[in-house]
Enzyme design. Structure first.
Site, PDB file in Angstrom:
ATOM      1  N   GLU A  11       0.833  -1.203   0.000  1.00 38.84           N
ATOM      2  CA  GLU A  11       0.000   0.000   0.000  1.00 38.84           C
ATOM      3  C   GLU A  11       0.863   1.247   0.000  1.00 38.84           C
ATOM      4  O   GLU A  11       0.609   2.195  -0.750  1.00 38.84           O
ATOM      5  CB  GLU A  11      -0.891   0.020   1.237  1.00 38.84           C
ATOM      6  CG  GLU A  11      -2.099  -0.862   1.145  1.00 38.84           C
ATOM      7  CD  GLU A  11      -2.889  -0.841   2.430  1.00 38.84           C
ATOM      8  OE1 GLU A  11      -4.109  -0.779   2.341  1.00 38.84           O
ATOM      9  OE2 GLU A  11      -2.279  -0.886   3.506  1.00 38.84           O
ATOM     10  N   ASP A 199     -11.254 -10.543   3.637  1.00 35.36           N
ATOM     11  CA  ASP A 199     -11.776 -11.870   3.962  1.00 35.36           C
ATOM     12  C   ASP A 199     -13.145 -11.710   4.624  1.00 35.36           C
ATOM     13  O   ASP A 199     -13.368 -10.805   5.401  1.00 35.36           O
ATOM     14  CB  ASP A 199     -10.814 -12.684   4.834  1.00 35.36           C
ATOM     15  CG  ASP A 199     -10.270 -11.906   6.011  1.00 35.36           C
ATOM     16  OD1 ASP A 199      -9.715 -10.813   5.797  1.00 35.36           O
ATOM     17  OD2 ASP A 199     -10.399 -12.385   7.142  1.00 35.36           O
TER      18      ASP A 199
END
Length: 231
Positions: A11, A199
């Site tokens: 990131e 997730d």
């Protein structure tokens, strides 16, 4: 100055690809990059996993660079069917779900501060609104605003996730956001938390986390890019 604390190196790399005039400082074993993004002063760092790393990072950033706002971005696990893999969560407030002094009469999640007990760390309303507006420009992505719960454990068990959702009404869990909020409150600096869901509520035991980290990071970088442009 805009402070950006990333949970993952990929990131930070995506955000730094947007940057100019990069200067790196090593402080407290962390690499802070002072730079300009779209002509605006910024500092970008990877905090490392967990609440202590995150709190130390946030305090170090604030003391060293005096940012006007601190943004934490990363991935998170869903605690509710409101969001699923690939969606974006903007925190309205954060809570340390593993803070537990219930044996002494406190509520789970309550933190004893010098000025009293607090459970939720409120995110900056303007920053979270702008993050949500930028996130809503992403294609095929639901955007939810809600409570983000942080703790020093990767939770894959569906029952444990639903318990956190039931206890705190949280929509996502991760391992840094509330600690950054805790540090920012102590230092009186506004903060916001941006998370991409990597997730879902299935008991995936981290398989989906690994698989979707790259695409999740791409989304958060796009949102941060838009945020800095408009901030």
């Amino acid at each position: 100055m805009i402070g950006i604390i990333c949970a993952m190196q990929l990131e930070a790399d995506g955000i730094l690809a947007l940057a100019e005039e990069k200067i790196f400082d090593s402080i407290n074993s962390m690499s802070f990059c002072r730079c300009k993004i779209h002509g605006k002063d910024a500092v970008v760092v990877v905090c490392g996993v967990g609440k202590v790393n995150a709190a130390v990072c946030a305090a170090t950033m604030i003391n060293s660079y005096k940012p006007d706002i601190v943004i934490n971005c990363g991935v998170a696990g869903a605690l509710s069917s409101v969001v699923s893999i690939g969606d974006i969560v903007i925190a309205s407030k954060t809570v340390e779900h593993d803070m537990n002094l219930t044996a002494l009469g406190d509520k789970q999640g309550e933190v004893s501060m010098p000025d009293g007990k607090i459970m939720y760390f409120e995110c900056d309303k303007n920053a979270r609104g702008l993050l949500a507006a930028c996130a809503n420009k992403l294609e095929n992505t639901r955007v939810a605003e809600g409570i983000v719960a942080s703790g020093d454990i990767f939770i894959s068990d569906r029952r444990k996730r639903l318990l956190i959702n039931d206890r705190f009404n949280a929509v996502a869990c991760e391992m840094e956001g509330a600690a950054i909020g805790h540090a920012c409150r102590c230092c009186k600096v506004p903060f916001a938390v941006l998370r991409a869901i990597s997730d879902d509520l299935d008991e995936n035991k981290g398989v989906d986390f690994e698989r979707f980290c790259v695409s999740a990071a791409e989304k958060t970088v796009k949102v941060i890019d838009g945020f800095i442009t408009e901030y």
